[in-house]
Enzyme design. Structure first.
Site, PDB file in Angstrom:
ATOM      1  N   ASP A  16       0.851  -1.192   0.000  1.00  0.00           N
ATOM      2  CA  ASP A  16       0.000   0.000   0.000  1.00  0.00           C
ATOM      3  C   ASP A  16       0.882   1.236   0.000  1.00  0.00           C
ATOM      4  OD1 ASP A  16      -3.279   0.168   0.728  1.00  0.00           O
ATOM      5  OD2 ASP A  16      -2.145   2.044   0.836  1.00  0.00           O
ATOM      6  N   TYR A  21     -13.209   7.066 -15.328  1.00  0.00           N
ATOM      7  CA  TYR A  21     -13.132   5.843 -14.510  1.00  0.00           C
ATOM      8  C   TYR A  21     -13.547   4.630 -15.348  1.00  0.00           C
ATOM      9  CZ  TYR A  21     -14.152   2.563 -10.694  1.00  0.00           C
ATOM     10  OH  TYR A  21     -14.188   1.458  -9.869  1.00  0.00           O
TER      11      TYR A  21
HETATM   12  N1  LIG Z   1     -16.166   0.096  -3.801  1.00  0.00           N
HETATM   13  C1  LIG Z   1     -16.799  -0.142  -4.916  1.00  0.00           C
HETATM   14  O1  LIG Z   1     -18.028   0.027  -5.007  1.00  0.00           O
HETATM   15  C2  LIG Z   1     -16.031  -0.666  -6.107  1.00  0.00           C
HETATM   16  C3  LIG Z   1     -16.752  -1.086  -7.222  1.00  0.00           C
HETATM   17  C4  LIG Z   1     -16.073  -1.548  -8.315  1.00  0.00           C
HETATM   18  C5  LIG Z   1     -14.690  -1.623  -8.305  1.00  0.00           C
HETATM   19  N2  LIG Z   1     -14.001  -1.201  -7.215  1.00  0.00           N
HETATM   20  C6  LIG Z   1     -12.541  -1.280  -7.269  1.00  0.00           C
HETATM   21  O2  LIG Z   1     -12.007  -1.926  -6.131  1.00  0.00           O
HETATM   22  C7  LIG Z   1     -10.646  -1.518  -5.988  1.00  0.00           C
HETATM   23  C8  LIG Z   1     -10.293  -1.213  -4.547  1.00  0.00           C
HETATM   24  O3  LIG Z   1     -11.266  -0.549  -3.930  1.00  0.00           O
HETATM   25  P1  LIG Z   1     -11.215  -0.424  -2.368  1.00  0.00           P
HETATM   26  O4  LIG Z   1     -12.598  -0.127  -1.966  1.00  0.00           O
HETATM   27  O5  LIG Z   1     -10.451  -1.507  -1.740  1.00  0.00           O
HETATM   28  O6  LIG Z   1     -10.383   0.956  -2.248  1.00  0.00           O
HETATM   29  P2  LIG Z   1      -9.584   1.597  -1.072  1.00  0.00           P
HETATM   30  O7  LIG Z   1      -9.341   2.998  -1.513  1.00  0.00           O
HETATM   31  O8  LIG Z   1     -10.216   1.374   0.257  1.00  0.00           O
HETATM   32  O9  LIG Z   1      -8.236   0.777  -1.091  1.00  0.00           O
HETATM   33  C9  LIG Z   1      -7.288   0.969  -2.056  1.00  0.00           C
HETATM   34  C10 LIG Z   1      -5.936   1.064  -1.384  1.00  0.00           C
HETATM   35  O10 LIG Z   1      -4.991   1.284  -2.435  1.00  0.00           O
HETATM   36  C11 LIG Z   1      -4.013   2.176  -1.964  1.00  0.00           C
HETATM   37  N3  LIG Z   1      -3.387   2.831  -3.096  1.00  0.00           N
HETATM   38  C12 LIG Z   1      -3.902   3.831  -3.864  1.00  0.00           C
HETATM   39  N4  LIG Z   1      -3.009   4.199  -4.802  1.00  0.00           N
HETATM   40  C13 LIG Z   1      -1.922   3.421  -4.635  1.00  0.00           C
HETATM   41  C14 LIG Z   1      -0.665   3.334  -5.295  1.00  0.00           C
HETATM   42  N5  LIG Z   1      -0.356   4.149  -6.315  1.00  0.00           N
HETATM   43  N6  LIG Z   1       0.238   2.414  -4.877  1.00  0.00           N
HETATM   44  C15 LIG Z   1      -0.060   1.586  -3.839  1.00  0.00           C
HETATM   45  N7  LIG Z   1      -1.233   1.638  -3.162  1.00  0.00           N
HETATM   46  C16 LIG Z   1      -2.148   2.545  -3.556  1.00  0.00           C
HETATM   47  C17 LIG Z   1      -4.760   3.137  -1.049  1.00  0.00           C
HETATM   48  O11 LIG Z   1      -3.879   3.731  -0.094  1.00  0.00           O
HETATM   49  C18 LIG Z   1      -5.808   2.243  -0.406  1.00  0.00           C
HETATM   50  O12 LIG Z   1      -5.408   1.764   0.876  1.00  0.00           O
HETATM   51  C19 LIG Z   1     -10.442  -0.335  -6.909  1.00  0.00           C
HETATM   52  O13 LIG Z   1      -9.739  -0.780  -8.050  1.00  0.00           O
HETATM   53  C20 LIG Z   1     -11.863   0.069  -7.274  1.00  0.00           C
HETATM   54  O14 LIG Z   1     -11.941   0.706  -8.514  1.00  0.00           O
HETATM   55  C21 LIG Z   1     -14.645  -0.722  -6.112  1.00  0.00           C
END
Ligand SMILES: NC(=O)c1ccc[n+]([C@@H]2O[C@H](COP(=O)([O-])OP(=O)(O)OC[C@H]3O[C@@H](n4cnc5c(N)ncnc54)[C@H](O)[C@@H]3O)[C@@H](O)[C@H]2O)c1
Length: 266
Positions: free
Chosen positions: A43, A162
């Site tokens: 992360d 997105y």
């Molecule tokens: N929540 C939804 O409804 C939903 C729906 C469809 C897809 N998604 C996808 O799920 C995935 C994750 O979502 P989530 O809810 O776990 O998000 P989140 O933001 O809670 O977790 C993502 C983590 O990635 C880390 N991060 C961001 N940029 C980074 C980088 N450059 N290098 C390393 N770490 C990095 C952040 O610090 C964070 O802790 C995403 O790809 C999102 O598009 C989410």
């Protein structure tokens, strides 16, 4: 604890969570460990990764936290080397990092497009670029890319950037699946729908009252045919399936995890 991933080494990107509660990556890291995997959790936010480590270790699991910005080539090269030094191999690559923000063609500029593409797509490209050769040398492995239902349908106004990044993730998945099948490497995508994670909910929570937030949560739930929004663990359990030998004949699929949302007419 289950044993479906016993002693497999899994890299999970975005293994922390951007706010309180369970993101998809955090839930997946924990669920992989519950199934016996040794998790190398990355992360950009070391505090978020440390929190996941604490949870996993509290349950008796194995988790190494690594802070890195995976949009940077040198950082990805270094983290793969560290994972190999730590665990000796990489069996599972779970590409979860992504940002979900409003942004359309007229409302955003090229710098914004480049930033979201770097986080959502270049990170996936770089992780695959550095991990696939390792899996080829090992004689197999499995990759899971987190896309979204936004890859296969439009979202409400102003999410076109997105959506474009998530369609790119799907294209990458299918091409790599075909290309690397001969190396016994499976590459699949998960397309989450409406998942109640901090990434989706915190921006709403910050701008509305507590009552209004509860109303919005109820409305989100009712939009899904199965009557609730998803959780990070719905995505995590799908990931365990795809990573496990139960999916040994499955590659190149886009597994929709959305409570039936995409079955509804637009
Ligand atoms: N929540 C939804 O409804 C939903 C729906 C469809 C897809 N998604 C996808 O799920 C995935 C994750 O979502 P989530 O809810 O776990 O998000 P989140 O933001 O809670 O977790 C993502 C983590 O990635 C880390 N991060 C961001 N940029 C980074 C980088 N450059 N290098 C390393 N770490 C990095 C952040 O610090 C964070 O802790 C995403 O790809 C999102 O598009 C989410």
């Amino acid at each position: 604890m289950g044993g479906r991933l016993k002693d497999r080494v899994a890299i999970v990107t975005g293994a922390g969570s951007s706010g309180p509660g369970w993101g998809n990556g955090k839930a997946t890291a924990v669920q992989f460990a519950r199934e016996g995997a040794k998790v190398f959790g990355i992360d950009i936010n070391p505090v978020a990764a440390a929190e996941t480590k604490k949870i996993v270790e509290g349950e008796g699991g194995n988790f190494v936290a690594h802070a890195a910005d995976i949009t940077k080539d040198e950082a990805v090269s270094a983290l793969v080397a560290t994972c190999l030094k730590t665990f000796g191999r990489i069996d599972i690559l779970h590409n979860n990092v992504g940002v979900y923000e409003k942004g359309g063609v007229e409302t955003r500029d090229l710098a914004y497009w480049d930033r979201v593409n770097a986080i959502n797509v270049s990170s996936m490209f770089l992780m695959c670029k550095h991990v696939l050769p390792v899996m080829v040398r090992q004689g197999g492995g499995t990759v899971i890319n987190i896309a979204s239902i936004a890859a296969i349908r439009g979202l409400s106004p102003d999410y076109s950037i997105y959506c474009a990044t998530k369609a790119a993730a799907l294209g990458l998945t299918k091409s790599l699946a075909l290309e690397y099948a001969k190396h016994k490497i499976r590459v699949n995508a998960i397309l989450p729908g409406m998942i109640d994670t901090p990434l989706a909910l915190e921006p709403i929570r910050k701008r509305v009252s507590t009552d209004e937030f509860q109303r919005i949560l109820g409305e989100r739930a009712s939009l899904n045919p199965l009557g609730r929004a998803g959780t990070g663990f719905d995505v995590a359990k799908a990931a365990v399936f795809l990573a496990s030998d139960d999916a040994e004949f499955i590659t190149g699929i886009d597994l929709v995890v959305d409570g039936g949302l995409t079955l509804k007419p637009m």
